[in-house]
Scaffold this motif. Sequence first.
Motif, PDB file in Angstrom:
ATOM      1  N   TYR A  53     112.922  94.984 -28.829  1.00  0.00           N
ATOM      2  CA  TYR A  53     114.213  94.375 -29.135  1.00  0.00           C
ATOM      3  C   TYR A  53     114.411  93.109 -28.294  1.00  0.00           C
ATOM      4  CZ  TYR A  53     119.225  93.565 -29.229  1.00  0.00           C
ATOM      5  OH  TYR A  53     120.463  92.967 -29.346  1.00  0.00           O
ATOM      6  N   GLU A  54     114.094  93.195 -27.012  1.00  0.00           N
ATOM      7  CA  GLU A  54     114.234  92.027 -26.128  1.00  0.00           C
ATOM      8  C   GLU A  54     113.321  90.888 -26.580  1.00  0.00           C
ATOM      9  OE1 GLU A  54     116.582  91.564 -23.972  1.00  0.00           O
ATOM     10  OE2 GLU A  54     117.348  93.599 -24.210  1.00  0.00           O
ATOM     11  N   ALA A  55     112.106  91.210 -27.018  1.00  0.00           N
ATOM     12  CA  ALA A  55     111.182  90.176 -27.508  1.00  0.00           C
ATOM     13  C   ALA A  55     111.691  89.556 -28.806  1.00  0.00           C
ATOM     14  CB  ALA A  55     109.784  90.764 -27.697  1.00  0.00           C
ATOM     15  N   VAL A  56     112.266  90.373 -29.673  1.00  0.00           N
ATOM     16  CA  VAL A  56     112.810  89.873 -30.939  1.00  0.00           C
ATOM     17  C   VAL A  56     113.948  88.883 -30.665  1.00  0.00           C
ATOM     18  CG1 VAL A  56     114.148  90.565 -32.995  1.00  0.00           C
ATOM     19  CG2 VAL A  56     112.077  91.838 -32.345  1.00  0.00           C
ATOM     20  N   GLN A  57     114.694  89.084 -29.599  1.00  0.00           N
ATOM     21  CA  GLN A  57     115.806  88.184 -29.265  1.00  0.00           C
ATOM     22  C   GLN A  57     115.324  86.744 -29.112  1.00  0.00           C
ATOM     23  OE1 GLN A  57     119.065  89.222 -29.420  1.00  0.00           O
ATOM     24  NE2 GLN A  57     117.880  90.932 -30.203  1.00  0.00           N
ATOM     25  N   GLN A  58     114.086  86.560 -28.686  1.00  0.00           N
ATOM     26  CA  GLN A  58     113.525  85.213 -28.512  1.00  0.00           C
ATOM     27  C   GLN A  58     113.259  84.528 -29.852  1.00  0.00           C
ATOM     28  OE1 GLN A  58     110.067  85.525 -25.974  1.00  0.00           O
ATOM     29  NE2 GLN A  58     111.096  86.978 -24.635  1.00  0.00           N
ATOM     30  N   LEU A  59     113.280  85.304 -30.931  1.00  0.00           N
ATOM     31  CA  LEU A  59     112.988  84.759 -32.265  1.00  0.00           C
ATOM     32  C   LEU A  59     114.220  84.736 -33.164  1.00  0.00           C
ATOM     33  CD1 LEU A  59     109.584  86.593 -32.729  1.00  0.00           C
ATOM     34  CD2 LEU A  59     109.928  84.172 -32.192  1.00  0.00           C
ATOM     35  N   ARG A  60     115.388  84.979 -32.605  1.00  0.00           N
ATOM     36  CA  ARG A  60     116.636  84.959 -33.364  1.00  0.00           C
ATOM     37  C   ARG A  60     116.933  83.544 -33.816  1.00  0.00           C
ATOM     38  NH1 ARG A  60     120.559  89.172 -34.340  1.00  0.00           N
ATOM     39  NH2 ARG A  60     119.928  91.008 -33.215  1.00  0.00           N
ATOM     40  N   PRO A  61     117.656  83.320 -34.855  1.00  0.00           N
ATOM     41  CA  PRO A  61     118.365  84.337 -35.616  1.00  0.00           C
ATOM     42  C   PRO A  61     117.428  85.054 -36.594  1.00  0.00           C
ATOM     43  CG  PRO A  61     118.766  82.203 -36.593  1.00  0.00           C
ATOM     44  CD  PRO A  61     117.914  81.975 -35.370  1.00  0.00           C
ATOM     45  N   CYS A  62     117.719  86.322 -36.806  1.00  0.00           N
ATOM     46  CA  CYS A  62     117.009  87.089 -37.825  1.00  0.00           C
ATOM     47  C   CYS A  62     117.941  88.180 -38.343  1.00  0.00           C
ATOM     48  CB  CYS A  62     115.704  87.664 -37.299  1.00  0.00           C
ATOM     49  SG  CYS A  62     115.863  88.849 -35.982  1.00  0.00           S
ATOM     50  N   HIS A  63     117.617  88.669 -39.538  1.00  0.00           N
ATOM     51  CA  HIS A  63     118.428  89.690 -40.197  1.00  0.00           C
ATOM     52  C   HIS A  63     117.809  91.071 -40.104  1.00  0.00           C
ATOM     53  CE1 HIS A  63     119.461  85.889 -42.296  1.00  0.00           C
ATOM     54  NE2 HIS A  63     120.685  86.377 -42.198  1.00  0.00           N
ATOM     55  N   ALA A  64     116.481  91.115 -39.899  1.00  0.00           N
ATOM     56  CA  ALA A  64     115.785  92.394 -39.959  1.00  0.00           C
ATOM     57  C   ALA A  64     114.475  92.309 -39.205  1.00  0.00           C
ATOM     58  CB  ALA A  64     115.519  92.782 -41.419  1.00  0.00           C
ATOM     59  N   ALA A 118     116.350  85.955 -46.246  1.00  0.00           N
ATOM     60  CA  ALA A 118     116.590  86.598 -44.950  1.00  0.00           C
ATOM     61  C   ALA A 118     115.447  86.315 -43.977  1.00  0.00           C
ATOM     62  CB  ALA A 118     116.737  88.105 -45.135  1.00  0.00           C
ATOM     63  N   ARG A 119     115.818  86.070 -42.731  1.00  0.00           N
ATOM     64  CA  ARG A 119     114.825  85.854 -41.665  1.00  0.00           C
ATOM     65  C   ARG A 119     114.443  87.209 -41.090  1.00  0.00           C
ATOM     66  NH1 ARG A 119     113.810  81.175 -39.071  1.00  0.00           N
ATOM     67  NH2 ARG A 119     113.900  82.179 -37.031  1.00  0.00           N
ATOM     68  N   VAL A 120     113.130  87.449 -41.048  1.00  0.00           N
ATOM     69  CA  VAL A 120     112.580  88.739 -40.641  1.00  0.00           C
ATOM     70  C   VAL A 120     111.565  88.511 -39.534  1.00  0.00           C
ATOM     71  CG1 VAL A 120     111.246  90.728 -41.442  1.00  0.00           C
ATOM     72  CG2 VAL A 120     112.888  89.626 -42.975  1.00  0.00           C
ATOM     73  N   VAL A 121     111.592  89.354 -38.509  1.00  0.00           N
ATOM     74  CA  VAL A 121     110.552  89.360 -37.475  1.00  0.00           C
ATOM     75  C   VAL A 121     109.605  90.499 -37.800  1.00  0.00           C
ATOM     76  CG1 VAL A 121     110.030  89.675 -35.022  1.00  0.00           C
ATOM     77  CG2 VAL A 121     112.041  88.331 -35.706  1.00  0.00           C
ATOM     78  N   LEU A 122     108.326  90.189 -37.893  1.00  0.00           N
ATOM     79  CA  LEU A 122     107.316  91.193 -38.186  1.00  0.00           C
ATOM     80  C   LEU A 122     106.843  91.826 -36.884  1.00  0.00           C
ATOM     81  CD1 LEU A 122     105.535  92.554 -40.327  1.00  0.00           C
ATOM     82  CD2 LEU A 122     103.871  90.723 -39.952  1.00  0.00           C
ATOM     83  N   LEU A 123     106.796  93.161 -36.854  1.00  0.00           N
ATOM     84  CA  LEU A 123     106.364  93.905 -35.679  1.00  0.00           C
ATOM     85  C   LEU A 123     105.022  94.571 -35.968  1.00  0.00           C
ATOM     86  CD1 LEU A 123     109.748  95.702 -34.925  1.00  0.00           C
ATOM     87  CD2 LEU A 123     108.919  93.527 -33.981  1.00  0.00           C
ATOM     88  N   GLU A 124     104.104  94.477 -35.024  1.00  0.00           N
ATOM     89  CA  GLU A 124     102.783  95.094 -35.150  1.00  0.00           C
ATOM     90  C   GLU A 124     102.496  95.908 -33.905  1.00  0.00           C
ATOM     91  OE1 GLU A 124     100.656  95.482 -37.451  1.00  0.00           O
ATOM     92  OE2 GLU A 124     100.206  93.653 -38.548  1.00  0.00           O
ATOM     93  N   ASP A 125     101.772  97.010 -34.074  1.00  0.00           N
ATOM     94  CA  ASP A 125     101.381  97.782 -32.898  1.00  0.00           C
ATOM     95  C   ASP A 125     100.214  97.124 -32.194  1.00  0.00           C
ATOM     96  OD1 ASP A 125      99.656  98.507 -35.004  1.00  0.00           O
ATOM     97  OD2 ASP A 125      99.635 100.626 -34.466  1.00  0.00           O
ATOM     98  N   VAL A 126      99.187  96.734 -32.940  1.00  0.00           N
ATOM     99  CA  VAL A 126      97.986  96.119 -32.360  1.00  0.00           C
ATOM    100  C   VAL A 126      97.514  95.011 -33.290  1.00  0.00           C
ATOM    101  CG1 VAL A 126      95.594  96.526 -31.633  1.00  0.00           C
ATOM    102  CG2 VAL A 126      97.290  98.335 -31.345  1.00  0.00           C
ATOM    103  N   ARG A 172     104.585  86.795 -30.101  1.00  0.00           N
ATOM    104  CA  ARG A 172     104.957  87.307 -28.780  1.00  0.00           C
ATOM    105  C   ARG A 172     104.217  88.624 -28.577  1.00  0.00           C
ATOM    106  NH1 ARG A 172     106.981  82.905 -27.816  1.00  0.00           N
ATOM    107  NH2 ARG A 172     109.141  82.349 -28.141  1.00  0.00           N
ATOM    108  N   ALA A 173     103.371  88.696 -27.562  1.00  0.00           N
ATOM    109  CA  ALA A 173     102.641  89.932 -27.256  1.00  0.00           C
ATOM    110  C   ALA A 173     103.234  90.563 -26.007  1.00  0.00           C
ATOM    111  CB  ALA A 173     101.159  89.651 -27.043  1.00  0.00           C
ATOM    112  N   ILE A 174     103.518  91.859 -26.082  1.00  0.00           N
ATOM    113  CA  ILE A 174     104.060  92.581 -24.941  1.00  0.00           C
ATOM    114  C   ILE A 174     102.945  92.875 -23.934  1.00  0.00           C
ATOM    115  CG2 ILE A 174     105.332  94.633 -24.195  1.00  0.00           C
ATOM    116  CD1 ILE A 174     106.886  92.642 -26.124  1.00  0.00           C
TER     117      ILE A 174
END
Length: 184
Positions: A53-64, A118-126, A172-174
């Motif tokens: 969630y904190e990493a996604v904040q760096q890519l705002r604005p987004c809807h999902a 809509a602006r979307v952030v894509l999340l990946e595990d690896v 953004r990689a954690i």
Amino acid sequence: MSPWQRLLELLKVHSYRKQRVTLASGKESDFFIDCKQTILGAEGHALTGEILYEAVQQLRPCHAVAGVELGGCPLASAVSLTSFLRDEPLDAIYVRKEVKDHGSRRTLEGDVRLPAGARVVLLEDVITTGGSTLKAVAKLTDAGHTVAGVVVLVDRLEGGREAIEAAGLTVRAIYTRTDFDPSV
């Protein structure tokens, strides 16, 4: 211990294995990381939601936030829940690798209530080569969404970040491979 350190500890214990394996990309590797083994535990799920969630904040604005089936789906759910609890709700979308031959026959699940574009952030595990990420990006954009960037839990440092960035997306990689094996 910080949430970042605690999640890394859980990933090392439950998800990381030093062993020969063939990856989804077809490449062979000397280590395997199955993030689902950590993310699907209650503590891992909560920590993942908070950190991503904190990493996604760096890519705002987004809807999902969107997660690729199967490893990215719990990531999207964890971030969506965290965002709701922080009174900044982000819907979750699941991106199917293949369309089901029955039911709704949808490539995306959860996006019907989003506005066009809509602006979307894509999340990946690896990420390894970035191939599955770029396929998911194409599915999201084909559905009329804009991909605001990619957040990945673990970058294997095998060219995936570079491939995704070459497509014009921020990554953004954690964690990276070196967090699990500093000798690399």
